[in-house]
Design an enzyme around this catalytic site. Sequence first.
Site, short mmCIF file in Angstrom:
data_model
loop_
_atom_site.label_atom_id
_atom_site.label_comp_id
_atom_site.label_asym_id
_atom_site.label_seq_id
_atom_site.Cartn_x
_atom_site.Cartn_y
_atom_site.Cartn_z
N LYS A 127 0.85 -1.20 0.00
CA LYS A 127 0.00 0.00 0.00
C LYS A 127 0.88 1.25 0.00
O LYS A 127 1.88 1.31 0.72
CB LYS A 127 -0.91 -0.01 1.24
N SER A 159 -9.73 1.86 2.76
CA SER A 159 -8.85 2.59 1.87
C SER A 159 -7.82 1.72 1.13
O SER A 159 -7.30 2.15 0.11
CB SER A 159 -8.11 3.66 2.68
N SER A 175 -9.93 -0.32 7.07
CA SER A 175 -9.32 -0.16 5.75
C SER A 175 -8.60 -1.39 5.19
O SER A 175 -8.21 -1.39 4.03
CB SER A 175 -8.34 1.03 5.76
#
Lengths: 98, 467, 451
Positions: free
Chosen positions: C54, C129, C153
Amino acid sequence: MSLTAEDVRHVAMLARLGLEPGEEEFYAAQLGAILAHIDRLRELDTEAIPPTAQAVPLPARMREDEPRPGLSQERALANAPAAREGYFVVGAIQEAEP
Amino acid sequence: MTDSRWEAVIGLEVHAQLATRSKMFCSCPTDYLGAPPNTNVCEVCLGLPGVLPVINRRAVELTVRTALALGCRIARHTRFDRKNYFYPDLPKGYQISQYELPIGREGRLEVNGRTVRITRVHLEEDTGKLLHAGDALETAGESLVDLNRAGVPLMEIVSEPDLTGADEARDYAVTLREILRAIGASEADMEKGQLRAEANVSVRPRGSTELGVKTELKNINSFRFLQRAVEHEIRRQIRLLESGGVVVQETRGWSEAEQRTFSQRTKEYAQDYRYFPEPDLPPLELDPAWVERLRASLPELPPARRRRLVEQYGLPEFDAGQLTLDAATADLFEATVAAGAPPKQVANWIIGSRPSLAPEHLAELIRLVVEGTINREQGLQVLEEAQASGRPPGELVRERGLTQVSDEAALAGVIERVLAENPRAVADVRAGRQQAIGALLGQVRQATGGRANMKLATEMLRRRLGS
Amino acid sequence: MERHLAVIEREEPRIGAFLRVTEDLARSQAAEADRRLASGEGVTPLTGIPLAIKDVICVAGVETTAGSRILSGFRPPYDATVIARLREAGAVFLGMTNCDEFAMGSSTENSGYHPTRNPHDPSRVPGGSSGGSAAAVASGEAVYALGTDTGGSIRQPAALCGVVGMKPTYGRVSRYGLIAFASSLDQIGPFATGVRDAALVLQAVSGPDPRDATSADRPVDVLSELEAGVEGLRLGVPREYFQVEGMEPGVKATVERALLVLERAGAELVEVSLPHTDYGLAAYYIIAPAECSSNLARFDSVRYGLRVEGENLLETYLRTRRQGFGPEVRRRIMLGTYALSAGYYDAYYLRAQKVRTLIARDFEQAFLHCDAIVSATSPVVAFPLGAKLADPLAMYLNDVLTLGGNLAGLPGVSVPCGTSEGLPVGLQVLAPQWRDATALRVARAYEVARD
C-alpha cells in the site's frame, strides 16, 4: 451543533487550508451534517468515564542516550521543493494573520 | 521600580537545553553548534512522513533531577502532548511538549533570601533555526531553514509572577543557571542559546492586589540584557500609565543597540495550539523508587552550599558566592581546607582563577606562604611550576632555593645600600611623602631578586627612616 | 515473479490496483531470492514470493505518496520497519498500490491519482482505503499485499474483493514508516487469498521495534493455534451488529449461514451485546480526524512535497494545502481541527475519548462470555463507483462494523463467506487484544469447514 461560515474560516486558517470562493458555506453545511450525527455523543453520560487516548496499555519504552549519525545533507535536502547552500528555502514570513 | 507609587510583577519562563548526547526523540547528536546546515538531522527530526518519536531516557532523568532540585512535586503519571502550530522551523507542524501533566510542579527557588515559586518544569523538543539575509525576519523576501537544532531536548521552567524587579529577575536566572550546572542538567550558556529567558512583565499601583496587563519580553540572550530589558519595560509601562495610556498585551523584543523594547507583533491574534495527548508515545510512568534514587544522588546545590561555606568556614558572603559559582571550585576549596590550609587564605588563592593543583599540593603551597617561608610573589611562581610539573610545591621551593630572605642582618645591608643610592626618595619620605617609601621597597625587592620578606623589610625601612 | 508481472500487465487496465509497478526492483529481488533458494541460506516462507505494498508504507528510494498529490515525487530515504523485515526475508516488491488519499476513505475513490475497480465487477469499488492491495490480491496480480487499517481499511476491502484481510492488535506490528492517518488507530496488516498465508505474513512482519514506542514487546505466536479448529470455542454474536443502519439483507443472510457453518464445525454461538455500537461512528469521526489534522500538518512544502508558491509563506501554506489535498482529506482536517480547537475540545475530542472507553469496555464485557466475536465485515457488498461520493456520512457508515475494533485495539480478520447479489461478502472475526492467533484460528476453521 451547526457551523457558521465564520467558524469555517477560522478552522481553515488554523489548519492552513486555503478556501475557494463559496467554500465557507459548502463546508459549513457539509461539516454541519457530520457534526449533527456526532452530536449523538451528548446523549451519553460521560461525566465519570476516564478518556482513552490509546486503547492498548503499553509500557513507555525509552531509548538510551546514544548518538548515531543521521542523513547526509544531500539526502536531507533531496525531496525539498527549494534548497540552497545546504538550507531549505521558504518565502517571506509574515507574523500577523491576514 | 524606583517609583514608589508603582510596583512591578514579573514572571520568568526559562528554556534550558539539556546536556544529553542525542536528541529528544531520535538519535541525532546534539552538538549542532558550528555544524554545516542540515547535517545533524535524520528522518525523525526532519519530520518525514511515517517517522515516530522515541523518548530519550537521559532527558527525562535530567528533567526529574532539575524538578527535584527546585523542590517540585514529581508526577507519578506524566505524558507528552502535541502543541500544534505552523512555522517553518517546526518540522512536524507540532511540537511534542507537555501540557496537562508536566514532570514537575509546585517548586521553589530561593533568590537573595526570597522565595520564588516555580509553577512547572516540563520537557519538550527544540525547534530548528531560521536565517534571513539583511532584513528583519518579518520583512525579508525569503528565509533559510536549518534543522540541526530541531529535536534537541529542551526543558521549560516557569515561575510564578513573584519577582518584583529587574535585578531580582536577573538574579533568579543566574541562580537557576547555577543549579542547572551543579546538577549537570544543562551547560546553560546563554550566549550559546542553551539558556533562554522570556519575561512576563506588568506593573500595578503599589499595594494593589490586581495584576496589570502584562507584556512578554523575548529575544533575550544574556543576563545583562535580561536585567536591562525588564528595567526598561517597567519604566515604559509606568510612563505609559502615568500619561493616561494603557498597556497592550503583546510580545516585545529587546534591542540592545537602541536600549529599548519594541513590539514584535502589530496584529495580535489568539494562538490556538490545540493541545492533545501525543498518540505516538505511551504515557510515562515515573517509578517513585527511581525518583527517590535520583533525589539521593543530587549534589548539594549552590545556594545551600553558599550558606554552609559562610557558616562552617567563617567566609564573607562574597567569597562564598564566588566559590560556589561552579561545583569544582567549591570542591577544591573544601578539599584544600581539609588538607590543612586556612579557609580565608584558600579562598583568596582560588577565587578568580581556579588552580589546577591537587588539594594537598595547594594546601602545602598556601602554608609555605602563610608561614613566611616564601612570599606571595614566589608563591605564584611556584604555583605555575607545580601546575606544569605536577610536583609538590615544597620540593620545588627547596630545589630552587626560593626561600625568602628573612634574615635581619642580610636585609639591613640591602636597605643601607638602597638608601645610599636613592637620596631623593629618602628626602621625600623624611619630608612626609609616605608614598615614596613604596619606591624604596621596590628597590629592596629588586636587589633581593624578589626574595625579600617584604613585611619585615617594610618594618625595618620605617624604623630606619623614623617614619 | 515474471508470471505476476504479466498478470499485472494484463489486469491493470481493467483494475488499476497499482500506482507504481517496481519491475526493476522486483527483478533484482527475485534474482537475489533465487540465489538464496539455490544456496539454501536465508530462506524463509516469503523468500521469492511477490507482494504489493500500500502506497502509505515507505520504501527507501521508491516513490511513496500516500495516494496524495501533495507527496507526488516523494522518495523516502528510509524503509518502514515492515519493509526492512520483508527485505530481510527475501520478499519481492511488485509495487505500490492505490488507496484513498492518506488512507481516508472506504472506496479508494479518494485517491489523488485514479480510482481502483473491483476485480469481481469493474463498475464497482474495491472498498478502501486499501482497495489497491485488496484488488491486487483478488485479481492474482500479487500473492499477498500489505495494507493499513484505521477504521476497517484492510477488512472492508478484503470483504468487498473476496480475499482474506487482517488487522492485528494495535502494537503488534511496527508503524515506523507508515505515513500516519490516525496514530492511535493505525495498524499494518496483510491481505492474502487464504488465512494461512495471511498468518505467515503477519508472523514475518510482527514484533517489537525500537523505533516505535507503541509496538509491543510480546512474543509473536500468531501461527500456534491456526489448525486447532473451533471445537469448544464460544463465538459471540453481537446483536447490535446485525441491526446496524443500512445492513443489506443479502449480507445478513450470507453471514448467518456462515455462523451455522461454524456452529456445525463445533463452535458454540452465544449472543453478546455491544451496547455503545451506535456511538462508535461518532467517536471515531472525532478521534481519527483530530489525530489526522495534526499528523498532516507536516505537509507544509518546506522539506518535501508539493509547493504552490504564494506571495508570502502564509499564502504558500494555504495554496499548497488547498491544492495538494483532496476534498475528503480537507474535510477531515477541518473536522479534526474544529474538534481540538479552543472551546470545542471538551465537547468533542474529550467526549469522544470517553466514549472510546465505553466502547472498549463493551468488548471487554463481551469477551467475558466468548472467545471471539463474529459478524459481517461490511454491512454492504461492493457498490458502484460514485454512488456515495456526494454523501460523506453514507460513506462513513461502511466502517460501522469494523471501527470498533480499531477504537478498542483488537485484532480482526475478514474471511470470504459467500456472495450476495453475486458479490463477495466477508465474515469478520474479532478477538481480545493480543489474541491474534485466536482470530486467525476461527477464520481458518471457517475456511476449512466452508471448503
